[in-house]
Write a protein that holds these residues in place. Structure first.
Motif, PDB file in Angstrom:
ATOM      1  N   TYR A 276       0.841  -1.197   0.000  1.00 45.68           N
ATOM      2  CA  TYR A 276       0.000   0.000   0.000  1.00 45.68           C
ATOM      3  C   TYR A 276       0.879   1.251   0.000  1.00 45.68           C
ATOM      4  O   TYR A 276       1.973   1.257   0.553  1.00 45.68           O
ATOM      5  CB  TYR A 276      -0.941   0.009   1.200  1.00 45.68           C
ATOM      6  N   SER A 277       0.365   2.291  -0.626  1.00 47.33           N
ATOM      7  CA  SER A 277       1.130   3.529  -0.767  1.00 47.33           C
ATOM      8  C   SER A 277       0.795   4.535   0.331  1.00 47.33           C
ATOM      9  O   SER A 277      -0.363   4.674   0.723  1.00 47.33           O
ATOM     10  CB  SER A 277       0.833   4.160  -2.139  1.00 47.33           C
ATOM     11  N   HIS A 279       1.892   7.638  -0.374  1.00 51.68           N
ATOM     12  CA  HIS A 279       2.170   8.851  -1.140  1.00 51.68           C
ATOM     13  C   HIS A 279       1.296   8.967  -2.391  1.00 51.68           C
ATOM     14  O   HIS A 279       1.737   9.431  -3.438  1.00 51.68           O
ATOM     15  CB  HIS A 279       3.656   8.892  -1.520  1.00 51.68           C
ATOM     16  N   LEU A 281      -0.160   6.720  -4.434  1.00 56.02           N
ATOM     17  CA  LEU A 281      -0.105   5.763  -5.536  1.00 56.02           C
ATOM     18  C   LEU A 281      -1.177   4.688  -5.348  1.00 56.02           C
ATOM     19  O   LEU A 281      -1.776   4.561  -4.280  1.00 56.02           O
ATOM     20  CB  LEU A 281       1.283   5.117  -5.621  1.00 56.02           C
ATOM     21  N   THR A 283      -2.470   0.616  -5.460  1.00 56.47           N
ATOM     22  CA  THR A 283      -2.073  -0.785  -5.362  1.00 56.47           C
ATOM     23  C   THR A 283      -2.922  -1.545  -6.372  1.00 56.47           C
ATOM     24  O   THR A 283      -4.151  -1.451  -6.345  1.00 56.47           O
ATOM     25  CB  THR A 283      -2.313  -1.325  -3.945  1.00 56.47           C
ATOM     26  N   LEU A 297       2.736  -1.258  -7.667  1.00 60.48           N
ATOM     27  CA  LEU A 297       2.368   0.113  -7.290  1.00 60.48           C
ATOM     28  C   LEU A 297       2.274   0.913  -8.568  1.00 60.48           C
ATOM     29  O   LEU A 297       3.107   0.750  -9.471  1.00 60.48           O
ATOM     30  CB  LEU A 297       3.415   0.732  -6.371  1.00 60.48           C
ATOM     31  N   SER A 351      -2.488  10.694  -9.653  1.00 58.30           N
ATOM     32  CA  SER A 351      -1.444  10.532  -8.628  1.00 58.30           C
ATOM     33  C   SER A 351      -0.465  11.702  -8.699  1.00 58.30           C
ATOM     34  O   SER A 351      -0.191  12.208  -9.772  1.00 58.30           O
ATOM     35  CB  SER A 351      -0.673   9.234  -8.878  1.00 58.30           C
ATOM     36  N   PRO A 352       0.095  12.085  -7.580  1.00 55.54           N
ATOM     37  CA  PRO A 352      -0.207  11.601  -6.227  1.00 55.54           C
ATOM     38  C   PRO A 352      -1.217  12.474  -5.490  1.00 55.54           C
ATOM     39  O   PRO A 352      -1.480  12.245  -4.314  1.00 55.54           O
ATOM     40  CB  PRO A 352       1.167  11.680  -5.551  1.00 55.54           C
ATOM     41  N   MET A 393       7.018   7.230  -5.934  1.00 61.38           N
ATOM     42  CA  MET A 393       7.445   5.832  -6.020  1.00 61.38           C
ATOM     43  C   MET A 393       8.711   5.602  -5.197  1.00 61.38           C
ATOM     44  O   MET A 393       8.836   4.610  -4.487  1.00 61.38           O
ATOM     45  CB  MET A 393       7.668   5.443  -7.478  1.00 61.38           C
ATOM     46  N   ASP A 396       7.710   5.474  -1.510  1.00 58.24           N
ATOM     47  CA  ASP A 396       7.018   4.245  -1.129  1.00 58.24           C
ATOM     48  C   ASP A 396       7.932   3.029  -1.151  1.00 58.24           C
ATOM     49  O   ASP A 396       7.814   2.132  -0.312  1.00 58.24           O
ATOM     50  CB  ASP A 396       5.816   3.991  -2.054  1.00 58.24           C
TER      51      ASP A 396
END
Length: 492
Positions: A276-277, A279, A281, A283, A297, A351-352, A393, A396
């Protein structure tokens, strides 16, 4: 012998042929189709026009290469994800498809915010108009033909892959794969099945939805078509971004790519770990094969190549995409445009930030601003959007990215690739085959047909160019990144 790949994208359909023995790319044919904008923030496609584009591209590429249709060993499908189709049991469209860029369900998503954590935990996705489930809810509530079909037990929902598969198999195979199903807000990530609670929240009956299958399997065979013979197996289906990840041979945990298409989408393989993000993003499922689910991600920018399309079609300052690079290169002193910024948020920000109501903007113009300047900052705007994904990315994953592989039509623009390398301070790797979306679907089909293994895919991938970070304009890009972040923070 040949593999046929059908890449049904947002602005066009591409039929690709690869050699079933050497897996070499032979040829492709692309056809654009009409985009419909019936209201502000609405984007639609005509499913009959999409089907026609599939037929015409297949016929054209096979005829041009004198390919006997009996020599096609397998078909792979890849598609624009989230775009939602409603059709009846005969395969007839009941409404125009609601495209992933469409924002009409923003208010409905806002009304469900109390359930956001539930959706994130189970589906890996935030509540946003981007995803299919809220579009299905809208059709059930607002389209008379959909309502009637539902009442008469004659309604089927699906993403584009499901619609194409249904048509290709003579209305006998009503299926989807996990990568597409994971984009609906309705699939539970752990078991890759439709979730009762999520379906109930969005008012979508599970019986309206296709069977979820692995990405590589026997999806069905062609039947009753006027452009392909009966009996060709369909062995691979992947959403377009997962197909590109596959085509880029990103099978190891921590490997990833960014596709520059209509939008820009960055995926990093997290293996069998569902990560899980923190920031912004997503899943999502990368692919499922032989009982094992591989996750990813993902960072999603809604607009990339579509920004260049806007320069061409709306501003009419270029005749084709390639001219963007030529005109941008005419800007010799970039310090003169340091305050000029094009924020390509034509359909909100993904995103984000997840700001569905954000609007595009061109700021910092003077009387000296010209079309060359605008082309240059359009490329910078695309790269700045993707830089936000790269930053998220890295945070994370807890590390720098080892390699930044790119693909999609826009990566043919050398200047854009160099701008990306300089803005993001990351080396950019471009493969020999930049059409990795269609190529990935073809390779998945080849695996499903028993013509190759997943290990063989890595052997097929070859580098074409490396764009290394340069520090010539470091101060300029640092200034631009700061200006970009401040504008988003203040205005959205």
């Amino acid at each position: 012998m040949y593999i046929l790949s059908l890449d049904q994208g947002t602005t066009g359909t591409t039929a690709t042929v690869i050699n079933a023995e050497t897996f070499e790319f032979i040829d492709k044919e692309n056809q654009e189709f009409k985009q419909y904008f019936p209201n502000t923030g609405w984007v639609e496609h005509d499913l009959d026009e999409i089907w026609k584009s599939v037929r015409l591209t297949v016929e054209t590429v096979l005829k041009r290469n004198n390919i006997d249709t009996s020599k096609i060993k397998s078909i792979g499908i890849t598609n624009q994800r989230e775009t939602t189709c409603a059709f009846n049991r005969k395969g007839e469209p009941l409404a125009k498809a609601i495209v992933w860029q469409d924002r009409r369900t923003a208010q409905y998503c806002e009304s469900l915010k109390a359930d956001e954590e539930l959706f994130k935990k189970k589906s890996g996705l935030p509540l946003d108009p981007y995803f299919s489930g809220t579009k299905m809810h809208w059709l059930l509530e607002n389209n008379q033909y959909v309502k009637e079909a539902h009442k008469n037990n004659d309604l089927r929902f699906g993403t584009i892959d499901t619609f194409l598969l249904y048509r290709l198999t003579g209305q006998t195979s009503f299926k989807t794969d996990v990568s597409n199903a994971s984009r609906t807000l309705l699939m539970e990530l752990d078991n890759c099945s439709w979730d009762d609670e999520l379906c109930e929240k969005l008012g979508v009956d599970k019986n309206l939805l296709p069977e979820i299958c692995e990405s590589i399997c026997d999806f069905g065979i062609t039947k009753r078509l006027n452009f392909l013979p009966d009996g060709i197996p369909i062995n691979g289906i992947l959403g377009d971004q997962q197909a590109a990840l596959f085509g880029q041979a990103c099978f190891k945990q921590g490997t990833g790519k960014c596709t520059y298409g209509t939008g820009a989408f960055m995926l990093v393989n997290t293996g069998e770990e569902k990560k899980y993000s923190d920031h912004g993003l997503l899943t999502t499922v990368a692919y499922k094969y032989q009982g094992k689910t591989h996750y990813a991600l993902e960072g999603s920018c809604y607009i990339a190549g579509a920004c260049v399309q806007w320069l061409r079609d709306n501003l009419q300052i270029i005749d084709n995409a390639a001219q963007t690079e030529d005109k941008a290169l005419n800007v010799k002193n970039i310090d003169q445009i340091k305050d000029l910024l094009l924020l390509p948020f034509f359909t909100g920000i993904g995103s984000p930030y997840w700001k569905p109501n954000a609007k595009a903007a061109l700021i910092g113009m003077t009387r000296a601003t010209n079309t060359d300047d605008i082309c240059r900052v359009a490329l910078e705007g695309i790269a700045l959007s993707i830089n936000d994904l790269i930053k998220a990315m890295k945070s994370d994953m807890g590390s720098d990215l080892e390699e930044f592989k790119v693909d999609g039509g826009a990566v043919a623009n050398n200047l854009l690739m160099q701008i990306q390398a300089d803005i993001s301070q990351i080396n950019v790797t471009r493969p020999q085959i930049i059409e990795t979306t269609s190529y990935g679907a073809a390779l998945a089909a080849a695996i499903g047909a028993g013509l190759m293994t997943i290990e063989d895919v890595s052997k097929q991938w070859k580098k074409e160019s490396l764009f290394e970070t340069k520090n010539d304009h470091r101060q300029y890009y640092d200034y631009k990144k700061n200006l970009w972040s401040k504008y988003i923070e203040i205005n959205f």
